[in-house]
Design a protein around this motif. Sequence first.
Motif, short mmCIF file in Angstrom:
data_model
loop_
_atom_site.label_atom_id
_atom_site.label_comp_id
_atom_site.label_asym_id
_atom_site.label_seq_id
_atom_site.Cartn_x
_atom_site.Cartn_y
_atom_site.Cartn_z
N ALA A 89 0.78 -1.27 -0.03
CA ALA A 89 -0.16 0.06 -0.21
C ALA A 89 0.79 1.18 -0.11
O ALA A 89 0.32 2.14 -0.39
N ASP A 90 2.15 1.21 0.45
CA ASP A 90 2.76 2.53 0.57
C ASP A 90 3.88 2.44 -0.35
O ASP A 90 4.82 3.39 -0.21
N ALA A 91 4.05 1.49 -1.14
CA ALA A 91 4.96 1.50 -2.51
C ALA A 91 4.78 2.99 -3.34
O ALA A 91 3.86 3.09 -3.63
N LEU A 92 5.88 3.29 -3.46
CA LEU A 92 6.01 4.38 -4.87
C LEU A 92 6.19 3.76 -5.84
O LEU A 92 6.95 2.81 -6.13
N VAL A 93 5.37 4.33 -7.01
CA VAL A 93 5.26 3.75 -8.12
C VAL A 93 5.63 4.77 -9.29
O VAL A 93 5.32 5.81 -9.02
N SER A 94 6.76 4.41 -10.12
CA SER A 94 7.11 5.14 -11.16
C SER A 94 7.23 4.32 -12.65
O SER A 94 6.96 3.19 -12.52
N ASP A 95 7.74 4.87 -13.63
CA ASP A 95 7.76 4.53 -14.91
C ASP A 95 8.76 4.96 -15.60
O ASP A 95 9.13 6.47 -15.27
N VAL A 96 9.33 4.57 -16.85
CA VAL A 96 9.93 5.24 -17.54
C VAL A 96 9.43 5.51 -19.03
O VAL A 96 10.01 5.88 -20.19
N GLY A 97 8.16 5.40 -19.16
CA GLY A 97 7.37 5.81 -20.46
C GLY A 97 7.60 7.33 -20.61
O GLY A 97 7.63 8.01 -19.86
N SER A 98 7.33 7.25 -22.06
CA SER A 98 7.48 8.75 -22.51
C SER A 98 6.25 9.42 -22.96
O SER A 98 5.98 10.39 -22.95
N SER A 99 5.12 8.75 -22.86
CA SER A 99 3.70 9.41 -23.30
C SER A 99 2.98 9.06 -21.82
O SER A 99 2.26 8.34 -21.79
N LYS A 100 3.18 10.25 -21.16
CA LYS A 100 2.62 10.27 -19.89
C LYS A 100 1.05 10.16 -19.77
O LYS A 100 0.45 9.59 -18.77
#
Length: 116
Positions: A89-100
């Motif tokens: 539940a407390d995980a930070l989620v990120s991505d490397v995608g270019s089309s936000k």
Amino acid sequence: MTFARIAIIGLGLQGGSIGLAAREYLPEARTTGYDLSPQHRARAAARGLVDTVCETAADAVREADLVIFCVPPGAMGMAAEQVRDALPADALVSDVGSSKEAIAKALGDALPAHMV
């Protein structure tokens, strides 16, 4: 902010590079990773891109405090759905995608509790 456990979903060029950077710059962090391709998983394990290459995306994110999606934008929603039930539940989620816009929608639909 320091991360103790980093999960990388997608172990291609970008995900693998992030895994190696985490090893170099955050040596105390434990890294897990997953890739849909068994060949990519085997190559990632052989090259030591992460500490543990998992057989499922859900296994990779269990107990993670940072999850980085490194999959093509069109696969982002499916990848997020694969981890939804295992994501802390407390995980930070990120991505490397270019089309936000498309990525934010896909992640928001699959992981509404993790969107800010």
